[in-house]
Scaffold this active site. Structure first.
Site, mmCIF file in Angstrom:
data_model
loop_
_atom_site.group_PDB
_atom_site.id
_atom_site.type_symbol
_atom_site.label_atom_id
_atom_site.label_comp_id
_atom_site.label_asym_id
_atom_site.label_seq_id
_atom_site.Cartn_x
_atom_site.Cartn_y
_atom_site.Cartn_z
ATOM 1 N N LYS A 147 46.212 102.690 -33.645
ATOM 2 C CA LYS A 147 47.094 103.192 -32.296
ATOM 3 C C LYS A 147 47.393 104.582 -33.545
ATOM 4 C CE LYS A 147 48.075 99.122 -30.512
ATOM 5 N NZ LYS A 147 48.604 97.274 -31.064
ATOM 6 N N GLN A 166 53.385 94.554 -34.103
ATOM 7 C CA GLN A 166 52.363 94.029 -33.800
ATOM 8 C C GLN A 166 52.123 92.374 -33.716
ATOM 9 O OE1 GLN A 166 49.138 95.855 -32.896
ATOM 10 N NE2 GLN A 166 48.108 94.054 -32.891
ATOM 11 N N ASP A 220 55.313 98.475 -24.746
ATOM 12 C CA ASP A 220 54.206 96.833 -24.674
ATOM 13 C C ASP A 220 54.663 96.313 -23.549
ATOM 14 O OD1 ASP A 220 52.068 96.819 -26.454
ATOM 15 O OD2 ASP A 220 53.558 95.585 -27.777
HETATM 16 N N1 GUN Z 1 48.002 92.207 -30.430
HETATM 17 C C1 GUN Z 1 46.837 91.848 -30.047
HETATM 18 N N2 GUN Z 1 47.244 93.269 -29.126
HETATM 19 C C2 GUN Z 1 48.148 93.787 -29.043
HETATM 20 C C3 GUN Z 1 48.934 94.681 -27.900
HETATM 21 O O1 GUN Z 1 49.137 94.841 -27.054
HETATM 22 N N3 GUN Z 1 50.688 94.047 -28.611
HETATM 23 C C4 GUN Z 1 51.002 94.005 -29.575
HETATM 24 N N4 GUN Z 1 52.391 94.601 -30.167
HETATM 25 N N5 GUN Z 1 50.280 93.299 -30.411
HETATM 26 C C5 GUN Z 1 48.863 93.130 -30.422
#
Ligand code: GUN
Length: 305
Positions: free
Chosen positions: A63, A107, A130
């Site tokens: 990311k 996350q 998100d």
């Molecule tokens: N963990 C796995 N996929 C995601 C996601 O799309 N967003 C977040 N915040 N955590 C994750």
């Protein structure tokens, strides 16, 4: 972010190419970032990573790298698994108040002693790229376009539209009812303009194959390796596999191999189009996150000026 500005993509050998579409989205986002730069705005995404889960570290690293590749600010705030709830909320508060931060992502999963829902609810909805905050969940459900939809289901819809899949009136069957994929996917597929007829199946569904065999569009986000086989698919259906499962494979040097929730070889025989794993949905999630962050930056500016 919709694929409308580009012509339809034609599937080669029935394959829906997520890597190709992700590159296309990223180049569109890079263009938006250049336009924002001209207005003196550099979109910024802050990712909070708690603990040392290796899979989370890989996602977060990519990311941050993608942000930088597209000309955005990307920072990762790393915290030990022992962080307290209050300390984590204080970090979110600081990011909420920082005008150079347009998108905030904590996350998941978080350590067990942290109340994840409380953390998500603390994020300002207009920085919640998100799309997990209840305000954004509600906006998606009622069709308010200024909210954020979760990145994976947004990426799936983008794929269907980019490949010219007829969604209006289609029978869409989704396997999985998570808040991150299944439920928002259902909200996106029924919204006006998409107009599918949606069935959501889950672990308590009776006779799963009875549902899947009716699907014109089958979206699988169950988290079970290769659970959907070719005999469960209607000939000509479009199959989207959101699964990412590591299974043992003695022929690989790592001893494992990545597979989806769909048994690819048998499904491809029957489907008209299918997403592979890897190379399908996975890359779309980060691309849509970048798109959400650029839009957050544009929208936040509008609110302030
Ligand atoms: N963990 C796995 N996929 C995601 C996601 O799309 N967003 C977040 N915040 N955590 C994750």
């Amino acid at each position: 972010m919709t694929p409308a500005a580009h012509g339809p993509v034609v599937a080669e050998n029935k394959i829906i190419d997520g890597a190709l579409l992700a590159e296309r989205i990223k180049s569109d986002v890079a263009e938006q970032v250049r336009a924002l730069e001209e207005r003196g705005i550099t979109p910024g995404l802050s990712v909070v990573l708690v603990g040392d889960d290796p899979a989370s570290a890989v996602y977060v690293g990519s990311k941050e790298r993608t942000c930088i590749e597209l000309g955005m600010h990307g920072e990762t705030i790393r915290q030990p698994a022992t962080i307290s709830q209050a300390e984590l909320l204080a970090i979110v508060d600081r990011l909420n108040d920082d005008p150079s931060v347009h998108g905030i992502l904590v996350q998941m999963p978080l350590p067990k002693h942290i109340d994840s829902d409380a953390v998500v609810r603390r994020i300002r909805p207009d920085k919640d790229v998100d799309g997990f905050h209840p305000v954004n969940v509600g906006k998606l459900l009622i069709g308010e376009k200024d909210g954020f939809a979760p990145c994976t289901p947004s990426g799936v819809l983008y794929m269907l539209q980019a490949y010219g899949v007829q969604t209006a009136g289609a029978d869409c069957v989704i396997i999985g009812r998570s808040n991150i994929v299944g439920k928002p996917m259902a909200s996106l597929m029924v919204q006006p303009g998409v107009d599918a007829t949606v069935t959501v199946c889950h672990s308590r569904t009776r006779d799963l194959a009875r549902h899947t065999r009716r699907a014109d569009i089958l979206i699988v986000a169950a988290g079970r390796a290769e659970m959907v086989t070719g005999d469960m698919i209607q000939p000509g259906a479009v199959v989207v596999d959101v699964g990412m499962n590591r299974i043992p494979d003695a022929t690989k040097r790592s001893g494992t191999r990545l597979v989806g929730d769909v048994a690819f070889a048998s499904a491809r025989e029957v489907a008209s189009m299918i997403t592979p794993v890897p190379g399908g949905v996975g890359k779309m999630t980060i691309a849509m996150l970048m798109a959400n962050t650029a839009r957050a930056a544009a929208q936040l500016r509008e609110v302030r000026s």
